[in-house]
Write a protein that holds these residues in place. Structure first.
Motif, PDB file in Angstrom:
ATOM      1  N   ALA A 322       0.870  -1.154   0.060  1.00  0.00           N
ATOM      2  CA  ALA A 322      -0.089   0.028   0.028  1.00  0.00           C
ATOM      3  C   ALA A 322       0.915   1.494   0.007  1.00  0.00           C
ATOM      4  N   PRO A 341      -0.649  -4.360  -3.744  1.00  0.00           N
ATOM      5  CA  PRO A 341      -1.928  -4.760  -3.174  1.00  0.00           C
ATOM      6  C   PRO A 341      -2.599  -5.977  -4.100  1.00  0.00           C
ATOM      7  N   LEU A 351      -4.923  -7.879   4.283  1.00  0.00           N
ATOM      8  CA  LEU A 351      -4.761  -6.860   5.201  1.00  0.00           C
ATOM      9  C   LEU A 351      -6.189  -6.562   5.955  1.00  0.00           C
ATOM     10  N   LYS A 357     -13.309   2.298   8.142  1.00  0.00           N
ATOM     11  CA  LYS A 357     -14.235   3.101   7.090  1.00  0.00           C
ATOM     12  C   LYS A 357     -13.355   3.614   5.992  1.00  0.00           C
ATOM     13  N   GLN A 358     -12.390   4.110   6.056  1.00  0.00           N
ATOM     14  CA  GLN A 358     -11.591   4.517   5.035  1.00  0.00           C
ATOM     15  C   GLN A 358     -10.791   3.782   4.024  1.00  0.00           C
ATOM     16  N   GLU A 359     -10.305   2.399   4.700  1.00  0.00           N
ATOM     17  CA  GLU A 359      -9.699   1.772   3.808  1.00  0.00           C
ATOM     18  C   GLU A 359      -9.981   0.365   3.627  1.00  0.00           C
ATOM     19  N   GLY A 360     -11.020   0.049   4.473  1.00  0.00           N
ATOM     20  CA  GLY A 360     -11.639  -1.416   4.493  1.00  0.00           C
ATOM     21  C   GLY A 360     -12.757  -1.636   3.925  1.00  0.00           C
ATOM     22  N   LEU A 361     -13.662  -0.756   3.819  1.00  0.00           N
ATOM     23  CA  LEU A 361     -15.059  -1.107   3.569  1.00  0.00           C
ATOM     24  C   LEU A 361     -15.439  -0.150   2.545  1.00  0.00           C
ATOM     25  N   LEU A 362     -16.569  -0.508   1.698  1.00  0.00           N
ATOM     26  CA  LEU A 362     -17.239   0.408   0.553  1.00  0.00           C
ATOM     27  C   LEU A 362     -18.659   0.723   1.475  1.00  0.00           C
ATOM     28  N   ALA A 373     -15.569  -8.362  -2.329  1.00  0.00           N
ATOM     29  CA  ALA A 373     -14.876  -7.400  -3.139  1.00  0.00           C
ATOM     30  C   ALA A 373     -13.630  -7.814  -3.620  1.00  0.00           C
ATOM     31  N   ALA A 374     -12.948  -8.687  -2.520  1.00  0.00           N
ATOM     32  CA  ALA A 374     -11.547  -9.087  -2.910  1.00  0.00           C
ATOM     33  C   ALA A 374     -11.572 -10.360  -3.384  1.00  0.00           C
TER      34      ALA A 374
ATOM     35  N   ASN B 190     -15.070   3.651  -2.978  1.00  0.00           N
ATOM     36  CA  ASN B 190     -13.805   3.824  -2.144  1.00  0.00           C
ATOM     37  C   ASN B 190     -12.576   3.314  -2.819  1.00  0.00           C
ATOM     38  N   VAL B 192      -9.593   3.686  -2.286  1.00  0.00           N
ATOM     39  CA  VAL B 192      -8.457   3.035  -1.326  1.00  0.00           C
ATOM     40  C   VAL B 192      -8.940   1.686  -1.200  1.00  0.00           C
ATOM     41  N   ALA B 193     -10.194   1.503  -0.437  1.00  0.00           N
ATOM     42  CA  ALA B 193     -10.537   0.159  -0.186  1.00  0.00           C
ATOM     43  C   ALA B 193     -10.472  -0.910  -1.441  1.00  0.00           C
ATOM     44  N   ARG B 195      -8.532  -0.500  -3.971  1.00  0.00           N
ATOM     45  CA  ARG B 195      -7.070  -0.962  -4.232  1.00  0.00           C
ATOM     46  C   ARG B 195      -6.622  -1.643  -3.371  1.00  0.00           C
ATOM     47  N   SER B 197      -8.359  -4.327  -1.864  1.00  0.00           N
ATOM     48  CA  SER B 197      -8.667  -5.332  -1.953  1.00  0.00           C
ATOM     49  C   SER B 197      -8.499  -6.013  -3.235  1.00  0.00           C
TER      50      SER B 197
END
Lengths: 528, 314, 332
Positions: A322, A341, A351, A357-362, A373-374, B190, B192-193, B195, B197
């Protein structure tokens, strides 16, 4: 600056009962859904003292600070200034009352010069329509900066300054507002030893002028070096307020810890770890990670502890790709790996980021969409998205993770913190990851959900995955990990095996080396 | 999903109400001819707006679509006149559109220029090239084989309507039923999320801006075939209706929400309003103003809905 | 002429160049070396093209031609520094010039016409500002909407026709000179002095930089950030309204689409001047250099009979190249 200065100076180290407190918090409480951030905290701050506030993460230090400058409004209790009850509803209220905050996030405008920054909104204005009186402004800024020992030209734009200098400018800003109470949130965390010394000099001078300083810290050494009194917070409560001469670093650590993990302890630790799934050698990254080597094996939960700001999140971000990596070798599942990533996800590295909220979820999307999503590539290898497959996969994960949601389409924004975290973890199960990095997995999560998440983490390693876990909650590390690395200033400074794992050992490694020996405790009261 | 379906139904209801209103106020509205005409006009707006929808789903924007329509059409006209080959002209027009979109995406992805600045700069560069290419002339009269795609009929229905339905089906299939399509929603929600993922955000952005450009190019060809004449400024009035159609269709400017069904209805709504004004003999001079009011109204609604949702979540 | 008095007595001590944080003009120009260099190279290149570029009369001409652009670029600098954008400038300029010409055509006095145009500009500035500051709508789409709105109103009001009967008052004023300096240049210099003063010598100027640099700092300083952001857009609208005076004077008529695209020239000028949509960075001298660069390029290419369309392309390419070079440097 203040006529009361000299008189108070003599009394500074040991405020006697004769002296009235400058600022009092009386049984202040602040409740958030599921957490009591502050629970009837009382605190008296005397003029001219440095009051150290200690506590682990979540002990209530930052909530205390936010109540003081009007970002939070206390549910109960009152704040008194010079004996009179005051209401602090906004930062401007705090400013008017002479309370200033030096937070870890700076409030300087990058392309304004230092004088403008110090006097922003209060620039002296001359006779000609609204014309800033630059001569006066720069002269006063010069005086303030000189007093703080900052020789930088007042014309310099703020962005050209280093962190330490910016901090001094923030202090100058506070002083220009005639602040009588200065709240400093871990001011030394980003400073070098030399800069810390300078900062302490400034603090002592302010102290001698009668300014009261609330100093929030993690570092044991400076607590004894600087503090006139020490207050320890734990779980939103005040545990103790004492003089440095009455205590030792060991006692303080005990007071800070003193809490148990509500979740069950891990029953079965990993006797024989399997193959190394993630191996890092000499990793350096642009975000401050320096020469880190570590290994995480199948079946292991490996802790990554350290104080806030010690570079743990930065390290795992670098491993995941990241943030930009500048050097070092990495191996993932036995094969060389270049951090990126998409590559990490494809190879089975997961990870669970610190900031859900900012980096994990839509946040605006549904549970099902987040869960897959992943795993899109794995679920739909041919590129065709099939709603039935997605829904079945999501439902299976919802059942397996016990995610409390009325339906898979429910927008994740509306879920509780614990369920949101389960969605993030579920996302990686869907992606069939086998090596997991958890960054503060239990932050903002209630007790019940914590236990479930721990159980999940255990299941993962029992099934042969590897886990690297960051947590600022030391009891979690001790209760869960097979071993733990300890970080400080972007480096790994130690590794503790299962039988060495204790909160005290971790804290000793994580704080400055000398902190463990209590050598500063002895002469702390002589400082001045 | 159910919320989105409700919103879609509400929009269809709005279309019907609008039709009713127009039918009452003008006897010329409910004629087969006029209805086909509305759909034919809507198809042009839709072709542009469909690509734009994908871009806006990723929380981006392409302000150069109107200029793109102009250049693609003019280039196609020039090639057609020079070579006489319909195939070559169509390929030239389409690739012109795609290249403009690709250039946009490279500025956005590689130089990290905000999409609205990059595509706005592109708007003027493309406009300049178009004016230079045409140097004030008008190219007229194209072979019937080419004109078929804009003004031809098949089974009594104008060809552009088939194109609209075809690309709607393809676009909706892509957005809703392919992995890449789903990834666009994640990027918009999102980045960032997305990327973190493992979604290759840059590659997807390059894809959508290029597709958006190509769709604008296609719209240029259809428009050219219908007008049967090319002038440098023919793309100018295209941007506002296209953006308005996307936003009226409920695709959020903030990304991650929306879709092509909404845009299809949005294109019909915008066209109906303009058509209604035509039927009531309102001067075409009113069109930019009305379109802008629709656009601002749609953005305002989008913003307020989003703020309301955020307030509710707090 | 406030600017004439203002400039020389700014000593190093008293010139608080907040934005670049440098102490004098020379340093400030050095801070934007790319654009100054481009300007220099363009001037040299055009001088040797065998056209009448370097003639004094043409130099004055460049100044006159650049005056409208400067009037738009100055407030646009503020807007970009606040992390905003205004795409509606050109369309509002057209509409304001139509209004101004219409008032003149109906026998209204010049001050009345100018007031009407300014009021119209303020109105659009208010709409932009309120939508952007209070409703937090994205600036590009708000101003795209008001662009269409202004364009639409101008079309409806004029039926697409020019208003040419504007009397003799304005043409006479436009051609007037004071001490040999043409009226448009005087207006432009006054505007520059005013904006320079606003940015570097008032509290408001520091708020403009803080809007984009660190809004939290404004809140903590007890400054109403939203209200000041609206003022930024109000100033933008007002200046466009005032620019209509020079615009109508220049083309001797009011035309509903004549200002079309002026916002692009202004944006290019401001970006070339070094202002960026991040961290509240922008300088007034930079914008001046940017405006002159655009003016010289347009003038020189005109003299060489390069089509207006190619001029637009060259502006776009120039600014993209500048951004590209900057991003390269940023990586190093």
């Amino acid at each position: 600056m203040d006529q009361r200065g000299p008189a108070l100076n003599a009394a500074a180290p040991l405020p006697g009962p004769l002296l009235a407190p400058l600022l009092e918090l009386c049984a202040v409480s602040k409740q958030f859904p599921g957490v009591k951030a502050l629970d009837k905290v009382s605190l008296e701050i005397y003029p001219g003292e440095v009051h150290m506030v200690l506590g682990q993460n979540g002990a209530g230090k930052s909530s205390l600070m936010k109540v003081l400058y009007g970002a939070y409004h206390a549910d109960e209790g009152e704040i008194r200034l010079r004996g009179e009850r005051v209401r602090i509803a906004s930062p401007s209220d705090a400013r008017r009352l002479g309370i200033a905050i030096i937070s870890q996030e700076f409030t300087l405008v990058p392309h304004l010069n230092l004088a403008q920054n110090i006097f922003l909104g209060r620039q002296p204005v001359g006779r000609f329509i609204g014309k800033i009186d630059h001569a006066t402004m720069h002269r006063r800024a010069r005086e303030l900066l000189d007093a703080l020992g900052l020789s930088e030209d007042t014309m310099t734009p703020a962005h050209k300054l280093g962190v330490a200098q910016q901090q001094l400018v923030e202090i100058a800003k506070a002083l220009s507002q005639n602040a009588r109470v200065l709240v400093m949130d871990e001011p030394s965390s980003a400073l070098s030893d030399h800069e810390v010394e300078k900062l302490f000099g400034v603090i002592r001078r302010l102290q001698s002028e009668g300014v009261a300083i609330i100093y929030i810290s993690h570092r044991m050494a400076e607590v004894f070096q600087l503090g006139d009194r020490i207050t320890v917070l734990r779980d939103g409560r005040r545990v103790a307020s004492l003089l440095p001469s009455e205590t030792t670093p060991q006692d303080l650590v005990k007071m800070m810890i003193g809490r148990s993990v509500d979740a069950g302890y891990r029953t079965r630790f990993c006797a024989e770890p399997g193959a190394a799934l993630l191996e890092v050698r000499g990793l350096c990254a642009a975000n401050g990670t320096k020469d880190v080597s570590l290994v995480v094996r199948a079946g292991e939960i490996v802790g990554l502890s350290g104080l806030v700001g010690s570079g743990r999140s930065e390290l795992v971000r670098a491993i995941f790709g990241a943030d930009t990596v500048t050097g070092g070798e990495l191996e993932l599942f036995g094969a060389a790996y270049r951090p990126e990533p998409a590559e990490a996800v494809r190879r089975g590295l997961a990870l669970v980021p610190e900031s859900r909220k900012q980096e994990g979820l839509l946040m605006i999307h549904g549970v099902a969409d987040n869960l897959i999503a992943a795993g899109l590539k794995i679920l739909f290898p041919r590129g065709w998205y099939r709603a039935g497959v997605a829904r079945r996969a999501a439902l299976a994960l919802i059942a397996r993770m016990k995610i409390a949601t009325p339906n898979p389409e429910r927008v994740v924004k509306t879920l509780s913190g614990g369920n949101q975290q389960k969605v993030v973890i579920g996302k990686w199960l869907c992606a069939q990851s086998r090596c997991f990095i958890f960054d503060e997995p239990t932050r903002g999560i209630d007790v019940g959900a914590k236990a479930e998440i721990f159980a999940l983490i255990e299941q993962l390693v029992d099934a042969g995955s590897a886990v690297l876990m960051i947590s600022s909650e030391l009891p979690e590390i001790v209760a869960l990990c097979d071993r733990s690395y300890v970080m400080r200033e972007g480096r790994i400074v130690g590794e503790l095996a299962r039988d060495e794992l204790s909160e005290a050992n971790i804290l000793h490694l994580a704080m400055h080396p000398e902190s463990g020996h209590g050598e500063h405790g002895g002469h702390a009261e002589h400082v001045h | 999903m159910s919320g989105q379906n409700t919103a879609l139904l509400a929009r269809i209801g709005f279309v019907l109400a609008l039709c009713l209103l127009l039918a009452i106020s003008s006897s010329a509205f409910l004629t087969t001819n006029n209805l086909l005409n509305v759909l034919r006009q809507a198809s042009l707006v839709f072709l542009i707006a469909s690509g734009l929808t994908l871009v806006i789903l990723t929380a981006g924007i392409d302000l150069s679509v109107g200029a793109n329509v102009g250049l693609s059409a003019c280039l196609c006209a020039v090639v057609l006149k020079a070579s006489g080959s319909i195939l070559l002209a169509v390929v030239a027009g389409l690739s012109c559109g795609a290249v403009i979109g690709l250039a946009n995406s490279l500025f956005i992805v590689l130089l990290a220029i905000p999409p609205f600045i990059a595509t706005y700069g592109m708007l003027w560069i493309v406009n300049g090239i178009t004016y230079k290419l045409m140097s004030g002339t008008t190219i007229e009269g194209f072979p019937p084989g080419f004109r078929f795609i804009g003004s031809g009929y098949w089974l009594g229905i104008p060809v552009p309507i088939y194109l609209m339905l075809g690309f709607f089906a393809a676009g909706a299939l892509f957005a809703r039923h392919t992995r890449h399509g789903r990834e666009l929603f994640a990027i918009g929600a999102n980045p960032v999320a997305a990327r973190l993922s493992g979604i290759p955000v840059r590659a997807r952005l390059i894809l959508v801006y290029t597709v958006c450009g190509a769709m604008a190019g296609l719209a240029g060809l259809v428009y050219l075939a219908r007008l049967n004449s090319a002038e440098a400024d023919i793309g100018d009035p295209m941007l506002l209706p296209a953006v308005a159609a996307v936003l009226v269709g409920g695709t959020s400017l903030f990304g991650g929400l929306g879709g092509l069904s909404g845009t299809l209805i949005g294109a019909v709504i915008v066209t109906l309003v303009l058509n209604g004004m035509n039927l009531m003999s309102v001067s075409t001079n009113w069109q930019p103003m009305i379109t802008s009011i629709i656009l601002l109204g749609a953005v305002l609604t989008d913003t307020l809905v989003r703020r309301h949702a955020e307030g509710a979540a707090k | 002429m406030a600017n004439m008095e203002g400039m020389p007595n700014m000593s190093i001590e008293s010139l608080p160049l907040s934005a670049p944080g440098e102490a004098n003009w020379r340093k400030m120009l050095l801070a934007i070396p790319g654009t100054s260099l481009i300007l220099l190279l363009l001037v040299l290149w055009f001088s040797f093209q065998g056209v009448d570029f370097a003639k004094p009369s043409n130099i004055v001409n460049i100044g006159i031609q650049s005056s409208v652009l400067l009037l738009l670029a100055l407030p646009l600098t503020f807007i970009l520094m606040s992390e905003g954008l205004d795409l509606s400038q050109g369309a509002v300029l057209s509409l304001a010039s139509v209004v101004l010409a219409a008032v003149l055509a109906h026998g209204g006095s010049l001050p009345l016409a100018l007031t009407a145009a300014a009021a119209l500009g303020l109105l659009f500035g208010a709409v932009n500002g309120v939508f952007i500051a209070y409703l937090q709508m994205p600036p590009f789409v708000v101003t795209l909407g008001t662009l269409g709105l202004a364009h639409g109103i101008a079309l409806v009001a004029t039926d697409g026709e020019s208003i040419t009967e504007i009397g003799s008052q304005l043409p006479r004023l436009y051609k007037a000179t004071v001490l040999g300096i043409p009226f448009p240049i005087i207006v432009a210099l006054c505007a520059y002095a005013l904006f320079h003063y606003l940015l570097y010598h008032t509290r408001f100027g520091s708020y403009v930089s803080a809007q984009g640099g660190n809004r939290e700092a404004l809140h903590l300083a007890g400054v109403n950030a939203n209200r000041h952001l609206v003022v930024v857009y109000l100033i933008g609208g007002l200046m466009v309204g005032l620019a209509a005076l020079l615009w109508v004077g220049r083309i001797s008529s009011g035309h509903p689409t004549a200002g079309h695209g002026m916002e692009f020239d202004a944006l290019v000028a401001v970006l070339l001047g070094g202002t960026r949509l991040e961290k509240g960075y922008g300088t007034m001298p930079g914008t001046l250099v940017g405006v002159l660069t655009v003016g010289v390029l347009r003038n020189g290419l005109n003299l060489m009979s390069v089509a207006a369309s190619w001029q637009v392309v060259s502006l776009g390419v120039l600014v993209l190249a500048a951004l590209w070079v900057e991003s390269r440097q940023g990586e190093k």
